[in-house]
Write an enzyme that holds these catalytic residues in place. Sequence first.
Site, short mmCIF file in Angstrom:
data_model
loop_
_atom_site.label_atom_id
_atom_site.label_comp_id
_atom_site.label_asym_id
_atom_site.label_seq_id
_atom_site.Cartn_x
_atom_site.Cartn_y
_atom_site.Cartn_z
N PRO A 84 -21.91 33.85 18.22
CA PRO A 84 -22.86 33.08 17.41
C PRO A 84 -23.65 34.00 16.48
O PRO A 84 -24.18 35.02 16.92
CB PRO A 84 -23.79 32.44 18.44
CG PRO A 84 -23.32 32.86 19.78
CD PRO A 84 -22.24 33.87 19.62
N GLU A 85 -23.68 33.66 15.20
CA GLU A 85 -24.43 34.44 14.22
C GLU A 85 -25.61 33.60 13.76
O GLU A 85 -25.89 32.55 14.35
CB GLU A 85 -23.48 34.85 13.08
CG GLU A 85 -22.27 35.62 13.66
CD GLU A 85 -21.24 36.08 12.63
OE1 GLU A 85 -21.53 36.06 11.42
OE2 GLU A 85 -20.14 36.46 13.06
N LYS A 100 -30.65 36.82 15.85
CA LYS A 100 -29.79 36.04 16.75
C LYS A 100 -30.45 35.81 18.11
O LYS A 100 -29.80 35.39 19.06
CB LYS A 100 -28.45 36.76 16.93
CG LYS A 100 -27.73 37.03 15.60
CD LYS A 100 -26.38 37.66 15.85
CE LYS A 100 -26.01 38.64 14.76
NZ LYS A 100 -24.77 39.36 15.05
N ARG A 159 -15.14 45.84 15.27
CA ARG A 159 -14.91 44.43 14.94
C ARG A 159 -13.81 44.34 13.88
O ARG A 159 -13.68 45.23 13.04
CB ARG A 159 -16.18 43.77 14.39
CG ARG A 159 -17.45 44.04 15.17
CD ARG A 159 -17.44 43.39 16.55
NE ARG A 159 -17.10 41.97 16.51
CZ ARG A 159 -17.95 41.00 16.24
NH1 ARG A 159 -19.21 41.29 15.99
NH2 ARG A 159 -17.57 39.75 16.22
#
Length: 267
Positions: free
Chosen positions: A2-3, A59, A257
């Site tokens: 979740p960003e 976040k 990533r």
Amino acid sequence: MPELPEVETLRRALARELEGCRLKALKIYEPRLLQNTSEQELQQVLIGSRLRAVKRRAKFLLFDFGRHTAILHLRMTGWLALHPIANPRFCFEFVENKTLYLHDTRRLATLYLVPSTRVNKLPPLCKLGIEPFQPSYTFENFIALLQTDQEIKRLLLDQRKIAGIGNIYACEALFASKIHPQRPAKSLSRLEARRLFTQIDKILMRALAEQGTSVRTYRGLMGEPGGFQNFLKVYDRAGKPCVRCRAKIVRIMQSGRGTYFCPHCQK
Ligand SMILES: [Zn+2]
């Protein structure tokens, strides 16, 4: 993971459903979740308190119970639900017959407890950089951050510099700005920097309007997916043709990533 748009979507739903509710009981099933507190302390301090507000910083979700605030970071796979789920990592039960559950396959989510007056002094929060949608997100602040040899994509993921963007939106913003993800940040011209600054804001705003992106695990509070995955132009599209020039989208690793980009039109 979740960003910013997903966490803000969750925050709004949590605020709508739970603000004003009084905590009746809480149970922690995953001790690794707790960073600076214990199940016993959480119970002693929070049970009987009303949830005054649900806030967000980058976040992090901030559950303001008046004198104390519980701070949750969902990390890679955490998500929240108001309906019973298998293997919850915590449950917060409210007097109003509502229970909040945390689901987290990879068990990386983190929970902190702090006096509400000290929220911004807590180490992960006090180290956060400028943040889109906040007054600190100005072009002059943004361009000041770019004066480094760090690769631009890595910089966009560095929460101490810019908080909340995350991997999906960093890939999308660089694609929309036609900037190669491995460029040293300081090599960006003022015009390129302006384009990137604007695209970050635009893409996050659009994703928020679509209630986030559900590529793998993300679900809203009621189990509903977001809608922005239907608008992704480059993320998760390795080997597929670029929507602008038809060249093949490439995936490389940066900061652990996957970065997706078009080697032809991102210079
Ligand atoms: Zn292209």
